[in-house]
Design an enzyme around this catalytic site. Structure first.
Site, PDB file in Angstrom:
ATOM      1  N   HIS A 130      -7.239-109.477 -88.724  1.00  0.00           N
ATOM      2  CA  HIS A 130      -7.808-108.484 -89.623  1.00  0.00           C
ATOM      3  C   HIS A 130      -6.745-107.428 -89.905  1.00  0.00           C
ATOM      4  O   HIS A 130      -5.645-107.455 -89.338  1.00  0.00           O
ATOM      5  CB  HIS A 130      -9.063-107.854 -89.020  1.00  0.00           C
ATOM      6  CG  HIS A 130     -10.274-108.725 -89.091  1.00  0.00           C
ATOM      7  ND1 HIS A 130     -10.869-109.067 -90.289  1.00  0.00           N
ATOM      8  CD2 HIS A 130     -10.993-109.350 -88.121  1.00  0.00           C
ATOM      9  CE1 HIS A 130     -11.913-109.859 -90.052  1.00  0.00           C
ATOM     10  NE2 HIS A 130     -11.998-110.052 -88.743  1.00  0.00           N
ATOM     11  N   ASP A 160      -5.706-104.358 -96.046  1.00  0.00           N
ATOM     12  CA  ASP A 160      -6.640-104.999 -96.972  1.00  0.00           C
ATOM     13  C   ASP A 160      -6.430-104.567 -98.419  1.00  0.00           C
ATOM     14  O   ASP A 160      -6.405-105.391 -99.328  1.00  0.00           O
ATOM     15  CB  ASP A 160      -8.087-104.678 -96.579  1.00  0.00           C
ATOM     16  CG  ASP A 160      -8.582-105.539 -95.433  1.00  0.00           C
ATOM     17  OD1 ASP A 160      -7.919-106.547 -95.110  1.00  0.00           O
ATOM     18  OD2 ASP A 160      -9.621-105.205 -94.850  1.00  0.00           O
TER      19      ASP A 160
END
Length: 380
Positions: A130, A160
């Site tokens: 992540h 992200d």
């Protein structure tokens, strides 16, 4: 019809998480016609929620991409598209038969954008991860935080969104520009590690120069300098002080009512502990809004730290239309702004897979076949 400089661009989005949808939101905000391709079965879609900004401004269809007919429908969309964007693990799109070779065979002008954490190759390519993992490996996480404390997570803005979705969108646009000369598409391999590292370009320059040599939280822009930090106010809120340059420091001292080091001398780290103590005590004496008023019209670089809920109502953001109402909620407006081809207000997210029949009809699929595909569970 979509408005903005990308009006007329056609994008196929293979539904995924965070970075790929954000790249498509950026393109849709700027006018691209984005079709989001999700799984066919209700309840099997990726994480979304009502009025999700990462699904706004596009049509949404449901197709069983594991079936031969579903795969063919996606490839038919590809034939008419400028761009395809996917965020699968390496090899997944290829196994589904909608990888770069499959798609470029149907449309040699296609720009095939793909976003992963680690990239399409390398020792970690198949590993899970992540944002926190990617920015850690990129060297972007370790410098963020207070002196003597552990690194602080900058939400998931760096991996992200900044180093992921936004740089993917930029890469796609660069490939489209190149296509004007070559007439051919290509694959854009965006990695969040690569992107997060790219965002630290300036930091690496300072490190190489020896200017950024102290531990975390003891440097110019990481909270080490008292003139570049946040401070608590009398009402328990915060202001941001960014008075780096000499004349800004002078204005800050005037606004704060302090007799600090002379401009230029404020860069002396040996004076920072005393400066921080005095600034902190002064700012603690008034509310956040009182300090904002006192700093108006100056170059003190003293501004309020707003919550996400407060930001849409700030007079500057209202004047700039930095936020717009989408589906009854304030959301960040499309950015940047364009003088000749302005963007419109994004459409609220469509109901999941609600546009399947409309999009397939545009492909020339007959109503009878659409009914059959639906009955067979191959489309939503």
């Amino acid at each position: 019809m979509p408005q903005g400089p990308l009006a007329g661009m056609k994008v196929v989005e293979l539904a995924g998480l965070a970075p790929a949808p954000y790249a498509c939101t950026v393109l849709a905000d700027l006018g691209a016609d984005v079709i989001r391709v999700d799984r066919a079965k209700p309840g099997a879609d990726v994480l979304t929620f009502p009025n999700d900004p990462l699904t706004r401004g596009r049509r949404w269809i449901g197709v069983d991409t594991k079936s031969d007919r579903g795969r063919e429908l996606v490839l038919q969309l590809v034939e008419r598209a400028d761009v395809l964007i996917e965020g699968y693990r390496p090899g997944v799109a290829e196994r589904l038969g909608i990888g770069p070779a499959d798609c470029l065979a149907r449309n040699e002008k296609l720009v095939y954008g793909r976003i992963t954490g680690w990239g399409q190759d390398g020792p970690l390519a198949q590993a899970a991860g992540h944002d926190i993992n990617y920015i850690g490996l990129a060297g972007a996480l370790e410098p963020i935080g207070r002196a003597g404390e552990k690194p602080v997570l900058p939400l998931n803005l760096i991996g992200d969104f900044g180093g992921g979705g936004l740089l993917l969108a930029m890469g796609v646009l660069a490939a489209l520009f190149e296509r004007q000369n070559s007439g051919k598409g290509q694959v854009v391999d965006a990695s969040m590690v690569d992107g997060a590292a790219a965002l630290t370009t300036s930091l690496h320059g300072l490190v190489n120069l020896g200017v950024w040599s102290n531990p975390r939280g003891e440097n110019l822009l990481d909270g080490g300098a008292p003139f570049y930090d946040t401070y608590e106010t009398a009402d328990g809120k915060y202001v941001a002080l960014g008075a780096i340059e000499a004349r800004f420091w002078a204005d800050a001292m005037t606004v704060l009512g302090l007799d600090g080091p002379a401009p230029g001398q404020h860069m002396d780290p040996s004076l920072w502990p005393d400066m921080r103590e005095k600034i902190s005590a002064a700012i603690k004496g008034k509310t956040r809004d009182e300090w904002e008023k006192l700093a108006e019209g100056t170059d003190a670089c003293l501004t309020p730290v707003l919550t996400p809920s407060e930001a849409p109502g700030h007079p500057h953001n209202v004047a700039r239309r930095t936020f717009v109402e989408v589906g009854g909620d304030p959301q960040p407006a499309p950015a940047p702004k364009f003088s000749r081809t302005p963007t419109g207000v994004p459409d609220a997210p469509h109901e999941a897979r609600a546009d399947t029949a409309e999009v397939l009809a545009e492909l020339g699929v007959a109503d009878e076949e659409i009914d059959t595909l639906r009955a067979d569970g191959l489309i939503a």
